[in-house]
Design a protein around this motif. Structure first.
Motif, PDB file in Angstrom:
ATOM      1  N   PRO A   1       0.832  -1.210   0.000  1.00 40.12           N
ATOM      2  CA  PRO A   1       0.000   0.000   0.000  1.00 40.12           C
ATOM      3  C   PRO A   1       0.863   1.254   0.000  1.00 40.12           C
ATOM      4  O   PRO A   1       1.894   1.303   0.680  1.00 40.12           O
ATOM      5  CB  PRO A   1      -0.797  -0.119   1.300  1.00 40.12           C
ATOM      6  CG  PRO A   1      -0.716  -1.562   1.677  1.00 40.12           C
ATOM      7  CD  PRO A   1       0.601  -2.039   1.187  1.00 40.12           C
ATOM      8  N   ARG A   2       0.454   2.222  -0.761  1.00 42.17           N
ATOM      9  CA  ARG A   2       1.219   3.474  -0.819  1.00 42.17           C
ATOM     10  C   ARG A   2       1.273   4.092   0.574  1.00 42.17           C
ATOM     11  O   ARG A   2       0.250   4.229   1.241  1.00 42.17           O
ATOM     12  CB  ARG A   2       0.567   4.424  -1.816  1.00 42.17           C
ATOM     13  CG  ARG A   2       1.491   5.494  -2.339  1.00 42.17           C
ATOM     14  CD  ARG A   2       0.783   6.336  -3.396  1.00 42.17           C
ATOM     15  NE  ARG A   2       0.418   5.551  -4.565  1.00 42.17           N
ATOM     16  CZ  ARG A   2       1.232   5.297  -5.579  1.00 42.17           C
ATOM     17  NH1 ARG A   2       2.458   5.763  -5.563  1.00 42.17           N
ATOM     18  NH2 ARG A   2       0.816   4.589  -6.621  1.00 42.17           N
ATOM     19  N   GLY A   3       2.474   4.420   0.991  1.00 42.38           N
ATOM     20  CA  GLY A   3       2.641   5.040   2.301  1.00 42.38           C
ATOM     21  C   GLY A   3       2.853   4.069   3.447  1.00 42.38           C
ATOM     22  O   GLY A   3       3.045   4.487   4.586  1.00 42.38           O
ATOM     23  N   TYR A   4       2.813   2.781   3.165  1.00 40.01           N
ATOM     24  CA  TYR A   4       3.016   1.772   4.189  1.00 40.01           C
ATOM     25  C   TYR A   4       4.184   0.864   3.812  1.00 40.01           C
ATOM     26  O   TYR A   4       4.542   0.771   2.647  1.00 40.01           O
ATOM     27  CB  TYR A   4       1.742   0.932   4.382  1.00 40.01           C
ATOM     28  CG  TYR A   4       0.598   1.719   4.977  1.00 40.01           C
ATOM     29  CD1 TYR A   4      -0.283   2.398   4.160  1.00 40.01           C
ATOM     30  CD2 TYR A   4       0.433   1.782   6.359  1.00 40.01           C
ATOM     31  CE1 TYR A   4      -1.313   3.127   4.695  1.00 40.01           C
ATOM     32  CE2 TYR A   4      -0.616   2.514   6.899  1.00 40.01           C
ATOM     33  CZ  TYR A   4      -1.486   3.186   6.066  1.00 40.01           C
ATOM     34  OH  TYR A   4      -2.511   3.913   6.603  1.00 40.01           O
ATOM     35  N   GLN A   5       4.751   0.195   4.828  1.00 42.37           N
ATOM     36  CA  GLN A   5       5.922  -0.645   4.588  1.00 42.37           C
ATOM     37  C   GLN A   5       5.597  -2.119   4.415  1.00 42.37           C
ATOM     38  O   GLN A   5       6.433  -2.890   3.981  1.00 42.37           O
ATOM     39  CB  GLN A   5       6.920  -0.469   5.734  1.00 42.37           C
ATOM     40  CG  GLN A   5       7.433   0.951   5.874  1.00 42.37           C
ATOM     41  CD  GLN A   5       8.031   1.469   4.578  1.00 42.37           C
ATOM     42  OE1 GLN A   5       8.694   0.752   3.854  1.00 42.37           O
ATOM     43  NE2 GLN A   5       7.776   2.734   4.283  1.00 42.37           N
TER      44      GLN A   5
END
Lengths: 110, 109
Positions: free
Chosen positions: B91-95
Protein backbone atom coordinates in the motif's frame (compact mmCIF):
# COMPACT_ATOMS: atom_id res chain seq x y z
CA UNK A 1 27.38 -0.97 0.68
CA UNK A 2 24.62 -2.69 2.59
CA UNK A 3 24.65 -6.38 3.43
CA UNK A 4 22.29 -8.68 5.26
CA UNK A 5 23.32 -11.80 7.14
CA UNK A 6 21.29 -14.68 8.49
CA UNK A 7 22.40 -17.57 10.62
CA UNK A 8 22.43 -20.40 10.87
CA UNK A 9 22.09 -21.46 7.24
CA UNK A 10 20.54 -24.79 8.20
CA UNK A 11 19.12 -26.07 11.45
CA UNK A 12 17.64 -29.38 12.57
CA UNK A 13 15.74 -29.26 15.85
CA UNK A 14 13.54 -31.70 17.77
CA UNK A 15 9.89 -30.96 18.41
CA UNK A 16 9.47 -28.97 21.61
CA UNK A 17 12.90 -27.39 21.54
CA UNK A 18 13.46 -23.60 21.47
CA UNK A 19 14.45 -21.63 18.39
CA UNK A 20 16.47 -18.51 17.75
CA UNK A 21 17.24 -17.29 14.24
CA UNK A 22 19.25 -14.13 13.84
CA UNK A 23 19.36 -11.52 11.12
CA UNK A 24 21.68 -8.52 10.98
CA UNK A 25 22.03 -5.70 8.49
CA UNK A 26 25.17 -3.69 7.85
CA UNK A 27 25.73 -0.41 6.08
CA UNK A 28 22.42 1.30 6.77
CA UNK A 29 20.51 2.89 9.63
CA UNK A 30 16.94 2.48 10.82
CA UNK A 31 15.90 -0.06 8.20
CA UNK A 32 12.52 -1.72 8.07
CA UNK A 33 13.03 -5.41 8.87
CA UNK A 34 10.95 -8.42 7.87
CA UNK A 35 10.70 -12.15 8.58
CA UNK A 36 9.11 -14.37 5.93
CA UNK A 37 8.53 -18.09 5.61
CA UNK A 38 8.88 -19.49 2.10
CA UNK A 39 7.06 -22.72 1.34
CA UNK A 40 6.48 -24.48 -1.95
CA UNK A 41 3.03 -23.68 -3.27
CA UNK A 42 2.42 -21.10 -0.58
CA UNK A 43 4.85 -18.44 -1.66
CA UNK A 44 6.27 -15.93 0.75
CA UNK A 45 4.30 -15.59 3.96
CA UNK A 46 5.01 -12.45 5.96
CA UNK A 47 5.47 -13.37 9.62
CA UNK A 48 6.67 -10.17 11.28
CA UNK A 49 7.90 -6.74 10.34
CA UNK A 50 9.48 -3.90 12.27
CA UNK A 51 9.84 -0.21 11.48
CA UNK A 52 12.03 0.53 14.51
CA UNK A 53 13.65 -0.80 17.67
CA UNK A 54 11.12 -2.58 19.85
CA UNK A 55 8.34 -2.13 17.27
CA UNK A 56 7.07 -5.47 16.01
CA UNK A 57 3.99 -6.14 13.90
CA UNK A 58 2.76 -9.71 13.78
CA UNK A 59 0.96 -10.84 10.69
CA UNK A 60 0.17 -14.46 11.48
CA UNK A 61 -0.80 -15.74 14.95
CA UNK A 62 1.38 -18.76 15.56
CA UNK A 63 4.05 -20.40 17.59
CA UNK A 64 6.71 -17.81 16.73
CA UNK A 65 7.73 -14.41 18.04
CA UNK A 66 10.14 -11.71 16.91
CA UNK A 67 12.28 -9.12 18.62
CA UNK A 68 14.43 -6.19 17.55
CA UNK A 69 16.89 -5.51 20.35
CA UNK A 70 19.11 -3.28 18.21
CA UNK A 71 18.54 -1.09 15.18
CA UNK A 72 19.98 -3.60 12.72
CA UNK A 73 19.25 -6.87 14.46
CA UNK A 74 16.08 -8.92 14.06
CA UNK A 75 15.51 -12.19 15.88
CA UNK A 76 12.91 -14.89 15.24
CA UNK A 77 12.18 -17.12 18.22
CA UNK A 78 10.05 -19.92 19.51
CA UNK A 79 9.77 -21.44 22.97
CA UNK A 80 8.62 -24.83 21.69
CA UNK A 81 8.93 -25.84 18.06
CA UNK A 82 6.19 -27.71 16.24
CA UNK A 83 6.57 -29.99 13.23
CA UNK A 84 4.67 -27.39 11.20
CA UNK A 85 7.40 -24.82 11.88
CA UNK A 86 9.66 -26.57 9.39
CA UNK A 87 10.42 -24.39 6.39
CA UNK A 88 12.70 -21.84 4.81
CA UNK A 89 12.91 -18.55 6.70
CA UNK A 90 13.93 -15.36 4.99
CA UNK A 91 14.90 -12.05 6.53
CA UNK A 92 14.70 -8.84 4.52
CA UNK A 93 15.33 -5.15 4.97
CA UNK A 94 14.16 -2.00 3.23
CA UNK A 95 14.43 1.76 3.52
CA UNK A 96 11.65 2.60 1.13
CA UNK A 97 9.80 -0.01 -0.89
CA UNK A 98 12.46 -2.25 -2.41
CA UNK A 99 13.21 -5.21 -0.17
CA UNK A 100 16.64 -6.83 0.08
CA UNK A 101 16.67 -10.44 1.13
CA UNK A 102 19.08 -12.53 3.13
CA UNK A 103 20.30 -16.01 2.18
CA UNK A 104 17.70 -17.74 4.35
CA UNK A 105 17.68 -20.45 7.01
CA UNK A 106 16.41 -23.97 6.32
CA UNK A 107 14.72 -25.23 9.48
CA UNK A 108 13.78 -28.87 9.87
CA UNK A 109 11.81 -29.90 12.93
CA UNK A 110 11.88 -33.64 13.65
CA UNK B 1 -6.96 -6.38 3.33
CA UNK B 2 -4.65 -6.81 0.36
CA UNK B 3 -4.26 -9.95 -1.65
CA UNK B 4 -2.05 -11.04 -4.55
CA UNK B 5 -2.96 -13.96 -6.78
CA UNK B 6 -0.65 -15.74 -9.18
CA UNK B 7 -2.79 -18.43 -10.79
CA UNK B 8 0.01 -20.45 -12.38
CA UNK B 9 2.40 -22.47 -10.22
CA UNK B 10 4.43 -23.51 -13.24
CA UNK B 11 4.75 -22.00 -16.69
CA UNK B 12 6.76 -23.79 -19.35
CA UNK B 13 7.64 -22.08 -22.62
CA UNK B 14 10.09 -22.72 -25.43
CA UNK B 15 13.09 -20.49 -25.93
CA UNK B 16 12.14 -17.58 -28.17
CA UNK B 17 8.43 -17.80 -27.33
CA UNK B 18 6.58 -14.95 -25.62
CA UNK B 19 6.11 -15.09 -21.86
CA UNK B 20 3.30 -13.74 -19.73
CA UNK B 21 3.25 -14.34 -15.98
CA UNK B 22 -0.10 -13.41 -14.53
CA UNK B 23 -0.68 -11.41 -11.38
CA UNK B 24 -3.98 -10.13 -10.04
CA UNK B 25 -4.45 -8.15 -6.88
CA UNK B 26 -7.18 -6.93 -4.59
CA UNK B 27 -6.73 -3.74 -2.62
CA UNK B 28 -9.16 -0.91 -2.13
CA UNK B 29 -6.56 1.85 -1.88
CA UNK B 30 -3.66 2.97 -4.02
CA UNK B 31 -1.17 0.11 -4.42
CA UNK B 32 2.42 -0.13 -5.47
CA UNK B 33 3.17 -3.29 -7.43
CA UNK B 34 6.45 -5.18 -7.83
CA UNK B 35 7.91 -8.26 -9.45
CA UNK B 36 10.66 -10.16 -7.61
CA UNK B 37 12.73 -12.98 -9.08
CA UNK B 38 14.72 -15.81 -7.54
CA UNK B 39 17.22 -17.56 -9.81
CA UNK B 40 18.58 -20.96 -8.84
CA UNK B 41 20.90 -20.72 -5.83
CA UNK B 42 20.54 -16.94 -5.66
CA UNK B 43 18.72 -14.61 -3.32
CA UNK B 44 15.31 -13.23 -4.01
CA UNK B 45 15.71 -9.82 -5.66
CA UNK B 46 13.62 -7.04 -7.14
CA UNK B 47 13.06 -7.30 -10.89
CA UNK B 48 10.90 -4.25 -11.52
CA UNK B 49 8.27 -1.95 -10.00
CA UNK B 50 5.31 -0.37 -11.68
CA UNK B 51 6.13 3.24 -10.79
CA UNK B 52 9.45 2.99 -12.65
CA UNK B 53 7.77 1.98 -15.90
CA UNK B 54 11.06 0.45 -17.01
CA UNK B 55 12.14 -2.67 -18.87
CA UNK B 56 14.53 -4.96 -17.02
CA UNK B 57 16.17 -7.90 -18.81
CA UNK B 58 13.54 -7.47 -21.52
CA UNK B 59 10.64 -7.79 -19.05
CA UNK B 60 7.88 -5.22 -18.73
CA UNK B 61 4.76 -5.02 -16.57
CA UNK B 62 1.86 -2.63 -16.83
CA UNK B 63 -0.46 -1.85 -13.97
CA UNK B 64 -4.07 -2.20 -15.13
CA UNK B 65 -6.22 -0.71 -12.39
CA UNK B 66 -9.44 -1.59 -14.18
CA UNK B 67 -8.59 -5.29 -14.26
CA UNK B 68 -6.50 -5.08 -11.05
CA UNK B 69 -3.67 -6.86 -12.83
CA UNK B 70 0.08 -6.48 -13.12
CA UNK B 71 1.15 -9.16 -15.60
CA UNK B 72 4.84 -9.64 -16.39
CA UNK B 73 5.69 -9.95 -20.08
CA UNK B 74 8.66 -10.66 -22.29
CA UNK B 75 8.43 -11.03 -26.07
CA UNK B 76 11.16 -13.68 -26.45
CA UNK B 77 12.04 -16.01 -23.58
CA UNK B 78 15.66 -16.92 -22.90
CA UNK B 79 16.97 -19.94 -21.02
CA UNK B 80 18.44 -17.67 -18.35
CA UNK B 81 14.92 -16.41 -17.56
CA UNK B 82 14.15 -19.73 -15.87
CA UNK B 83 13.46 -18.81 -12.26
CA UNK B 84 10.79 -18.34 -9.61
CA UNK B 85 8.82 -15.10 -10.02
CA UNK B 86 6.82 -13.41 -7.27
CA UNK B 87 4.35 -10.58 -7.67
CA UNK B 88 4.07 -8.27 -4.66
CA UNK B 89 1.88 -5.41 -3.47
CA UNK B 90 2.53 -2.66 -0.95
CA UNK B 91 0.00 0.00 0.00
CA UNK B 92 1.22 3.47 -0.82
CA UNK B 93 2.64 5.04 2.30
CA UNK B 94 3.02 1.77 4.19
CA UNK B 95 5.92 -0.64 4.59
CA UNK B 96 4.03 -3.94 4.63
CA UNK B 97 4.46 -6.03 1.48
CA UNK B 98 2.21 -8.90 0.45
CA UNK B 99 3.63 -11.50 -1.92
CA UNK B 100 1.84 -13.91 -4.21
CA UNK B 101 2.45 -17.64 -4.18
CA UNK B 102 4.93 -17.42 -7.03
CA UNK B 103 5.20 -18.85 -10.55
CA UNK B 104 8.06 -21.05 -11.64
CA UNK B 105 9.08 -20.18 -15.19
CA UNK B 106 10.77 -22.95 -17.11
CA UNK B 107 12.26 -22.03 -20.48
CA UNK B 108 12.80 -25.10 -22.63
CA UNK B 109 15.78 -24.95 -24.99
Amino acid sequence: SQTIHQWPATLVQPVGSPLSLECTVEGTSNPNLYWYRQAAGRGLQLLFYSVGIGQISSEVPQNLSASRPQDRQFILSSKKLLLSDSGFYLCAWSLEKEQFFGPGTRLTVL
Amino acid sequence: AQRVTQPEKLLSVFKGAPVELKCNYSYSGSPELFWYVQYSRQRLQLLLRHISRESIKGFTADLNKGETSFHLKKPFAQEEDSAMYYCALSPRGYQKVTFGTGTKLQVIP
